[in-house]
Design an enzyme around this catalytic site. Structure first.
Site: not given
Length: 735
Positions: A73, A451
């Site tokens: 992504d 993350d």
């Protein structure tokens, strides 16, 4: 990797593309800088973490054994090298101005021409993002030609794990189809060089999904449509049998009109098309879904959902989820795999059927997971999860027992349907926020990421054996700081469920959470700094909150009323009593000479309004400050921030760091992401920024690299660069 909110765009009428193709690798389209290139060049590699980002698609080539492509992504695309068992990055040539193109919306291969591969690029459809582009290659991605689109693509928005929105027409290798989110369907008849909008019977809506996949079934092309209105029963699956006219597929199953068709796969032996559905595009937000198949020869639909969402788990939790990936076995009729998605209570799985979906086996139930090569996948616990965000799912057309599936952090693969391990070598997708290269100790690098928190890199060539820093585990790191005169002491901050700050007394190997933390830390953890001897901590919590100070290793905290709200604290590397901070809202540098108890304004009238401005202290010196003001240039102070002078050799500066001095030099090597004239690149200066040497090249640019850069204090010439989707890149001079 986080999706942005969606924006509304109208349907495009007329020509969608008029840009000419250009040969790649490219610069960013601006004049070459005058800085001297590094003699002998630099060798660039990833500091290995091992995946760490959302794998949104995997595509095996149907005609070539061992050839596959992978998309992410925000981290570009890769090709599988079967000889070395690793993924080769294909889009690192995309530079600073093309940061938006590191998001890969879709991939396509040509079954009749094995060396051809196509990518559609563009991370966001927002007004602040650039338009998308299509890359096409005749040599499996070794070189590219590029066509810029006049529409935007959304590779890092909701629906990014849907099927491939790019397809080579099965009737004609010169014809390609490209599905968009807001601008309908585009078509090229010259192998992707130019594109035009074509008539399509569905109208885009504000949800921003548009065409969710394109798949060939014999000579017919099917398109999933993600913007259907379930309340009126509008269709969400269309097809063309002549390459010109698109019509809704008749008889679409009841209940699917309110869902999004996520992916589809065609079994050429049985002439059946399998489609997965969910009530949201994903990867988040799905709570219902199903799997259906269409016998294309008769038009008959059948539901083949393995397990219907809506039940309860053993502990009484709601078992809600959608369906994501689907892949068919090219060698065995009626054999296929599908994946659940967003199944948090009972954990996502991959189901396999050998009889066309009449019965299913959950491959998770007997799976043996080996994550020894990427230990962070244990997420601070003892065992890894089978997966989450499973939308990318592929089955090797030459090996029926070779199945791979993507997650939010890795790509798992199996060769026997039981034993699974990350098949991720070469893929690095972390968004790096902080970098420290300690002057002593085992590790030459500590990294803080979005993350996956903080990692201690005892080796640069292997995923850290300790995985993510635990006690507590952070999702995203917001601060990382080392005591310059006591480098065994490190502190970190971040987003965590069990605390937002921690310290280490062994250089970052092990961590202890702060005994207490300010109440605001849970909702707004920001950058943190320790002074030179590790006796004082300063923690910032955004522009709405004061800064906080601790002089007892986080046992107690007190407000610092004079600290500029939201500023990142910077410690003087020599004097423990000195801290600095740059207030980007007023363009003022503040300083403390009483160990962070009070701050007073020093230099004023500097640039304002950008939170990414960076203040950096040169190692081994008191009051030697460098201020990176992006396009407004680089400034330096040698009097603790009282005055600043502009560095005349620098046109723009986004990130700055220091490393071991060159032989015979008395000042540390200075490393910068910025520009000396026009091109944004990575530079080194061995003479206090009087002159610069460009040390990256046009093949190694990695999009946006403005978060952090640091040299190695023990190895001259070695530099670590933070990227937004390609992990930590480190370079060393070729000797």
């Amino acid at each position: 990797m986080h999706a942005s909110s969606l924006s509304r765009r109208s349907v495009l009428a007329g020509t969608a593309v008029a840009a000419a193709a250009v040969s790649l690798p490219m610069t960013q389209g601006r004049a070459q800088a005058a800085a001297t290139p590094a003699k002998g060049g630099y060798r660039w590699r990833n500091a290995v973490q091992g995946g760490t980002g959302f794998i949104t698609g995997v595509l095996f080539h149907p005609s070539v054994r061992g050839l596959a492509y992978l998309r992410t992504d925000i981290g570009g695309a890769y090709r599988w090298d079967d000889r070395t068992d690793r993924w080769i990055p294909l889009t690192d040539h995309l530079g600073w101005d093309d940061w938006n193109l590191l998001g890969v919306e879709a991939m396509a291969v040509d079954p009749a021409h094995p060396n051809r591969v196509y990518l559609s690029l563009g991370a966001y459809t927002q007004s602040w993002a650039g338009n998308g582009a299509v890359l096409r290659s005749e040599d499996r991605g070794a070189t590219w030609q590029r066509t810029d689109l006049t529409v935007k693509l959304g590779a890092n928005e909701d629906g990014r794990g849907a099927g491939e929105r790019l397809l080579v027409d099965p009737r004609d290798s010169d014809t390609l189809w490209l599905g968009t989110r807001h601008d309908g369907l585009l078509k090229s008849t010259d192998r992707g060089a130019t594109w035009k909008a074509v008539s399509f019977p569905a109208t885009p809506s504000a949800t921003g999904q548009g065409v969710t996949f394109l798949v060939a079934a014999g000579r017919t092309v099917y398109a999933g449509w993600g913007d259907s209105d379930g309340t009126t029963g509008k269709p969400n699956l269309y097809r063309t049998t002549d390459g010109t006219t698109w019509k809704a597929v008749p008889g679409q199953p009841a209940g699917t009109a309110a869902k999004v068709p996520i992916r589809a796969a065609y079994d050429r032996h049985t002439r059946e098309l399998y489609v997965t559905y969910a009530n949201a595009p994903g990867p988040n937000g799905q709570s219902d879904g199903s799997v259906h198949k269409l016998r294309t020869s008769s038009g008959k639909w059948s539901e083949v959902t393995p397990v219907k969402p809506g039940g309860t788990t053993a502990d009484g939790s709601a078992d809600s989820f959608g369906y994501g990936g689907v892949a068919v076995d090219a060698r065995h009729p009626g054999t296929l795999v599908v994946s659940t998605n967003n199944r948090w209570a009972d954990i996502d799985t991959v189901f396999r059927s050998t009889n066309g979906g009449r019965t299913w086996t959950s491959l998770k139930d007997k799976a043996v997971l080996d994550v020894s090569e990427t230990p962070y996948l244990k997420w601070g616990g003892d065992k890894p999860k089978f997966g989450w965000w499973i939308q990318a799912l592929a089955l090797d057309p030459y090996d029926s027992r070779h199945v791979v599936y993507g997650t939010g952090a890795t790509l798992f693969g199996t060769r026997d349907l039981k034993h699974w391990a990350p098949q991720i070598r070469g893929v690095e997708e972390a968004s790096i926020r902080q970098l420290i290269s300690p002057p002593t100790g085992t590790a030459h690098l500590l990294s803080g990421s979005g993350d996956i928190g903080v990692m201690y890199h005892e080796r640069l060539t292997a995923s850290p054996s300790r995985g993510m820093a635990s006690n507590p585990v952070f999702g995203t790191s917001t601060g990382l700081s080392l005591a310059a005169a006591k480098p065994s002491y490190v502190v970190r901050a971040g987003w965590g469920d069990h605390g937002n700050g921690a310290f280490s007394n062994d250089g970052g190997k092990t961590w202890t959470p702060f005994e207490v933390q300010p109440d605001v830390a849970k909702s707004a953890p920001g950058p943190i700094a320790t002074n030179a001897d590790g006796s004082v901590l300063l923690w910032s919590f955004g522009t709405a909150n004061p800064g906080y100070r601790s002089a007892d290793n986080g046992a107690t905290w007190s407000e610092v009323a004079s600290y500029p709200k939201g500023a990142a604290p910077v410690a003087d590397p020599v004097d423990p009593a000195r801290f600095y901070a740059f207030d980007t809202t007023t363009g003022t540098v503040f300083a403390s000479t009483d160990s962070g108890r009070t701050f007073t304004a020093r230099a004023t009238g500097l640039s304002t309004g950008d939170s990414e401005f960076q203040l950096t202290a040169a190692p081994g010196r008191t009051g030697d400050l460098w201020l990176s003001l992006k396009g407004n240039g680089l400034y330096r102070s040698t009097d603790g921030g009282a005055t600043f002078a502009k560095v005349s050799s620098c046109h723009a500066s986004h990130a700055l760091g220091f490393g071991k001095a060159a032989r015979g030099a008395s000042y540390p090597a200075v490393y910068m992401v910025g520009s000396t004239e026009t091109i944004t690149a990575v530079y080194r200066s061995d003479d206090e920024a009087k002159t610069w040497t460009r040390i990256n090249d046009d093949r190694h640019q990695w999009g946006w690299t403005g978060a952090a850069i640091t040299g190695d204090p023990r190895v001259y010439g070695r530099v670590y660069v933070a990227t937004n989707g390609r992990g930590v890149q480190y370079g060393e001079p070729v000797r």
